[in-house]
Enzyme design. Structure first.
Site: not given
Length: 565
Positions: A191, A231, A409
């Site tokens: 990520d 994220h 995601s």
């Protein structure tokens, strides 16, 4: 920006991992960029497939052996002599890391130095991976969805917090109850950063139980991943969160490796090379599963963007890397992409890779999220492979708070955690057999499409199909006798509705709840005990949309989906 590795960095696991070679910063005579330099062969290498322990960990070798996968010449490290030749070229090029699978090296240098490198007899070709650099800018916060106004209060919902429904939908609650929480399974998360992971209370068991075993930063170098974009923190939490009464992820007892591969400040193929580097690292340390919520379609100019025709699993760097990862026995789980409502529309790389799970997004009722990317691949293979909750999914922020957000995601790690538990429960399966078992029992297994592939998988259905002699009790809305909870008319308008009750709900007081697509409770009703096969239900007028009717009697809970016109 260009990052120069410190001189003190050492080669990890001999030459077998993607080697980070310590050199002085390049003396730039022009613009310094990063390039993927391909070598012609592995002739003269000091490594041998007969002695894989020289470049692969024991766990990596064991993963191959367990699945009947041989160590092949592609697994051999780049010939160190070739790397020495590159480093010896005038202009002092910096070799950032090498790739066993691509027989290549990522080199930082200017164009004049690159020309001298490509003139070496050992070098086949080179491709520039980034064309420009941007200064670091603040990361935009992830898209958040306001929490629902009301939620259920049953014990399991209270235990899992906001993560309850996304786990329930794929059978992860039953998986956990059966004793499979990811123990012994290793997951690598690729990520854009993991800030706050080392401080969030719900993630502290990772450190207390020594289940966060490595971190690697392939963007800046080194091991600090607690920076940059949040994220990765969001995605990791969907699996690893483990704070009872607040938030529990889909694999709360798995072991993790965190790999920072994405630079959110630009979009160039260098990030795919970082993905490749991380995949080879994951292979080398013996990872079982890769969870990657990253995707590549369009690059910043002047780097050349992909076209849909390139989504064939054989063109993009990350897709080729994902395919090889699958070939060495790693189960790769990749987000399908969020382009379903955009002009691109289709899946992104590496979701187009062969032999991996590409994950689409649905809401809490199993309805496809409008942003979820469509398949198929450009060569006609079914994509996405499977789907999980990615609309209003619950994840954790770097400050430890829980929020709801949208994206494949989030669907990706939610499903990856269930995959870990399923493989734990069926340890003799190969990675490809795990994928087949989940695919063959998913909600659209008999009629896969370009929206959600084979549909939403369920741990209990897949487990019972493999273990008919020792089945688990199902809580997916189907009675043990095979009867289903029914509701008619469906679709509905105003007026009286009728519930068709399976045998196990008859003769007991019933509690009825109606939930909307975000999981909010919009209606409740209590029904007296009756031996009748049907029961009347009066809900009143609901807004147009799809709903879930949940009927429970003690520990027995059944659900049915319906549409309000």
């Amino acid at each position: 920006m260009v990052f120069s590795l410190a001189k003190s960095l050492a080669v990890v696991l001999a030459a077998g991992l993607l080697n980070v070679l310590a050199v002085a910063p390049a003396v730039a005579q022009g613009t310094v960029r990063r390039h993927l330099v391909y070598f012609r062969d592995k002739a003269g290498t000091p490594f041998s497939v007969a002695q894989p322990q020289a470049f692969l960990s024991a766990r990596s070798v064991a993963r191959r052996t367990r699945q009947g996968i041989a160590v092949l010449p592609r697994d051999l490290p780049v010939n160190p002599a070739y790397v020495t030749q590159v480093r010896g070229v005038s202009g002092r090029p910096e070799v950032l890391y090498t790739s066993r699978w691509f027989n290549a090296a990522v080199v930082s240098c200017d164009s004049a130095t690159l020309a001298r490198i490509t003139a070496l007899p050992a070098v086949r070709s080179a491709a520039t991976l980034n064309r420009s650099f941007r200064s670091v800018s603040p990361t935009l916060p992830p898209e958040q969805v306001a929490p629902a106004a009301a939620r259920g209060t049953v014990a399991t919902r209270a235990k899992y917090g906001m993560a309850y429904r996304q786990n329930e939908q794929i059978g992860a609650l039953a998986m956990h109850d059966a004793g499979f929480r990811g123990e012994g399974m290793q997951i690598a998360v690729f990520d854009a950063g993991f800030p706050g992971v080392n401080q969030i209370p719900a993630l502290q068991p990772l450190y207390q139980e020594q289940r966060l075993v490595s971190t690697r930063n392939f963007v800046d170098g080194g091991r600090d991943v607690y920076q940059r974009s949040s994220h990765g923190t969001n995605c990791l939490s969907a699996m690893a969160g483990n704070q009872e009464g607040f938030y529990i992820g889909s694999a709360p007892k798995a072991t993790f490796h965190l790999c920072l591969t994405e630079d959110v400040n630009s979009e160039h193929p260098i990030e795919e090379a970082n993905w490749l580097a991380a995949a080879e690292y994951a292979d080398s340390v013996g990872v079982d599963i890769i969870s990657s919520s990253l995707g590549y379609t369009t690059f910043d100019a002047p780097s050349v963007s992909y076209t849909y025709a390139d989504m064939n699993g054989k063109t993009a760097i990350s897709s080729r890397a994902a395919t090889i990862a699958a070939r060495v026995g790693i189960l790769v789980v990749s987000a399908a992409g969020n382009e379903g409502a955009n002009p691109w529309r289709y899946i992104s790389a590496p979701a187009d890779a062969d032999s991996i799970i590409s994950v689409g997004a649905v809401d809490s009722l199993g309805i496809r999220a409008s942003f979820s990317s469509y398949g198929p691949t450009s060569d006609g293979r079914v994509k996405p492979t499977l789907a999980a909750m990615g609309r209003a999914a619950a994840v954790l922020a770097p400050n430890g708070t829980a929020f709801r957000g949208n994206g494949t995601s989030y669907a990706c790690p939610i499903l990856a955690g269930m995959v870990a538990g399923f493989w734990q429960a069926n340890p003799t399966l190969t990675a490809q057999q795990v994928i087949a078992a989940l695919r063959n029992t998913a909600s659209q297994s008999t009629a896969p499409n370009a929206s959600l592939g084979y549909g939403i998988p369920n741990f209990v259905k897949a487990y019972n199909a493999l273990n008919p002699g020792t089945p688990l009790d199902t809580t997916d809305g189907r009675a043990a006798s095979g009867e289903e909870l029914g509701l008619f008319p469906n679709p509905i308008g105003d007026g009286l509705l009728t519930l068709a009750l399976p045998a196990e709900l008859r003769g007991k007081p019933l509690s009825v709840r109606v939930l909307d697509a975000r999981g909010a409770v919009v209606g409740r009703q209590q029904l007296a005990a009756s031996t009748a096969t049907t029961a009347p239900l009066k809900l009143g007028r609901l807004a147009k949309g799809t709903y879930l009717c949940e009927v429970s009697a003690g520990s027995v809970r059944r659900t049915v989906k319906f549409v309000q016109q």
